[in-house]
Scaffold this motif. Structure first.
Motif, PDB file in Angstrom:
ATOM      1  N   UNK A 118      -0.568 165.618  28.017  1.00 40.01           N
ATOM      2  CA  UNK A 118      -1.438 165.028  26.996  1.00 40.01           C
ATOM      3  C   UNK A 118      -0.594 164.422  25.891  1.00 40.01           C
ATOM      4  N   UNK A 119      -0.792 163.130  25.641  1.00 42.46           N
ATOM      5  CA  UNK A 119      -0.014 162.428  24.620  1.00 42.46           C
ATOM      6  C   UNK A 119      -0.950 161.700  23.665  1.00 42.46           C
ATOM      7  N   UNK A 120      -0.398 161.319  22.496  1.00 43.40           N
ATOM      8  CA  UNK A 120      -1.208 160.634  21.504  1.00 43.40           C
ATOM      9  C   UNK A 120      -1.739 161.604  20.475  1.00 43.40           C
ATOM     10  N   UNK A 121      -2.738 161.173  19.722  1.00 41.51           N
ATOM     11  CA  UNK A 121      -3.262 161.994  18.627  1.00 41.51           C
ATOM     12  C   UNK A 121      -4.103 163.146  19.153  1.00 41.51           C
ATOM     13  N   UNK A 122      -3.893 164.317  18.578  1.00 40.42           N
ATOM     14  CA  UNK A 122      -4.662 165.516  18.864  1.00 40.42           C
ATOM     15  C   UNK A 122      -5.934 165.474  18.011  1.00 40.42           C
ATOM     16  N   UNK A 123      -7.112 165.564  18.627  1.00 38.49           N
ATOM     17  CA  UNK A 123      -8.365 165.473  17.882  1.00 38.49           C
ATOM     18  C   UNK A 123      -8.548 166.628  16.908  1.00 38.49           C
ATOM     19  N   UNK A 124      -7.891 167.757  17.174  1.00 40.04           N
ATOM     20  CA  UNK A 124      -8.006 168.917  16.288  1.00 40.04           C
ATOM     21  C   UNK A 124      -6.918 168.909  15.224  1.00 40.04           C
ATOM     22  N   UNK A 125      -5.681 168.766  15.636  1.00 38.58           N
ATOM     23  CA  UNK A 125      -4.553 168.926  14.728  1.00 38.58           C
ATOM     24  C   UNK A 125      -4.024 167.620  14.168  1.00 38.58           C
ATOM     25  N   UNK A 126      -4.486 166.493  14.650  1.00 43.43           N
ATOM     26  CA  UNK A 126      -3.955 165.221  14.199  1.00 43.43           C
ATOM     27  C   UNK A 126      -2.799 164.789  15.085  1.00 43.43           C
ATOM     28  N   UNK A 127      -1.982 163.887  14.572  1.00 42.93           N
ATOM     29  CA  UNK A 127      -0.881 163.318  15.369  1.00 42.93           C
ATOM     30  C   UNK A 127       0.257 164.321  15.458  1.00 42.93           C
TER      31      UNK A 127
END
Length: 402
Positions: free
Chosen positions: A297-306
């Motif tokens: 999983x790459x890119x921005x984390x919907x929970x923790x942010x980038x």
């Protein structure tokens, strides 16, 4: 503070760096530092009036490392299939559009199942079976597979339920019988009452009123994706410092964040996984290590942010850098591994966990960052603290530091 313990020949600079880190603290924060290289313990240090080499504390999401190892072992043996739908073994989980979510989706935080409407109480989060029952009927918070977001308190309750359905044993039982006891690891998913005397509670962070106000002002609302992921949507909101200080949490050892251990235990876990310790063989084969260390999983984390990228289970890893590789601080002359920035520690090299102030201070087995991590006191949202830390910087000679 005086530094206790020992280092192997050639690792004296690690002791010096550790001493420098603890010297910056207020005299009330204990710290431990342990490292293995190729299955050999080369660093075993501690400092602080209330800290010893065998002091235990809550390790929060480093628990996921132990839970991931259990999962990897069962996948390696063909007991679990990463690409099988969870509902194949747990039919109730198919509700609300979750029928095609696979174990791989869960382990890579792509399932969208990060909590429940109305929240999970602290008492519920202390028991994986209760969490699983609540999650079975919950709709995902985004379309499964379309994005990823950290399921800090629930991810391995889902995995645990699959393991329970397939094997008839809980993840904690498999861990204890096949990993902790045989390898003598001081890392528990369920702390026996007899070991309570060694437990040191998590401490709250020390902050000025201005710092405290700024911290709370920057938090999203309780019903945001972050709020759901961190238990802020429960009544009352989850007190994450008190969480690990609760006997029920320590006794049950919920597999996402309820582990209790020491730096020795955390470091030994990864050494046992890849190299073996004390003459015992490694738990995982190279192909299994490669599978579970592969970024998914790459890119921005919907929970923790980038925040970075996730492999299978116990991420996140910091985002890869296009810069030249950095050199890990625990190198020896015959161990000149060079890995991309942010991956100086992978599961197959060495493990450098640091337990600080009663809270994991950037355990390298989970984050994989280069350089030493300062010992810190816990904020109410310990994992959010990690997200705010700056990445390591690079010296002119190509090595990493903070």
């Amino acid at each position: 503070m005086k530094v206790h313990g020992r280092v192997a020949d050639g690792f004296e600079p690690v002791r010096e760096e550790f001493a420098a880190v603890v010297a910056e603290q207020d005299g009330q924060t204990g710290a431990q530092l342990t490292a293995y290289v190729h299955g050999r313990r080369v660093v075993d240090l501690w400092a602080g009036d209330e800290a010893g080499g065998d002091t235990l504390t809550g390790v929060y999401s480093s628990t996921k490392g132990a839970a991931t190892l259990v999962t990897a072992l069962l996948v390696q043996e063909g007991v679990l299939g990463l690409d099988e739908p969870v509902a194949r073994h747990w039919p109730e989980f198919a509700a609300a559009g979750k029928d095609m979510i696979t174990l791989r989706d869960v382990l890579t935080h792509r399932s969208g199942v990060i909590g429940v409407d109305g929240g999970l109480s602290a008492a519920e989060l202390a028991d994986d079976a209760v969490i699983a029952r609540r999650l079975a009927a919950q709709r995902p918070y985004w379309r499964p597979g379309s994005a990823y977001g950290y399921g800090g308190f629930v991810t391995f309750a889902l995995v645990n339920e699959v393991i329970r359905r397939v094997t008839g044993r809980s993840l904690q039982q498999v861990y204890d019988e096949r990993i902790r006891v045989p390898y003598g690891l001081d890392l528990y998913l369920g702390l026996p009452e007899a070991e309570e005397r060694r437990f040191r509670p998590i401490q709250w962070w020390t902050a000025s009123p201005e710092q405290e106000a700024a911290f709370w002002a920057n938090l999203p609302g309780p019903h945001s994706i972050l709020g759901i992921g961190y238990g802020l949507n429960s009544t009352p909101p989850l007190d994450q410092v008190a969480f690990a200080n609760t006997r029920a949490v320590r006794a049950n050892g919920p597999a996402s964040a309820g582990g209790v251990g020491s730096a020795r235990g955390l470091a030994g876990l990864y050494a046992a996984a890849v190299w073996g310790i004390d003459g015992r063989p490694p738990l995982l084969k190279p192909d299994t290590v490669a599978e579970f260390a592969q970024i998914h999983s790459t890119g921005a984390d919907l929970v923790r942010g980038a925040q970075g990228n996730y492999a299978l289970g116990s991420g996140p890893w910091p985002a890869p850098s296009p810069a030249a590789p950095c050199r890990c601080p625990l190198e020896t002359r015959d161990d000149q591994h060079e890995l991309p920035l942010g991956r100086c520690l992978v599961i197959g090299t060495s493990s450098l966990p640091l337990v600080a102030g009663g809270l994991r201070g950037g355990a390298r087995g989970e984050q994989g960052r280069c350089g030493s991590t300062p010992a810190v006191r816990a904020r109410p949202f310990g994992e959010v603290v990690e997200a705010m830390r700056a990445p390591p910087t690079r010296r002119a000679d190509g090595t990493c530091t903070r």
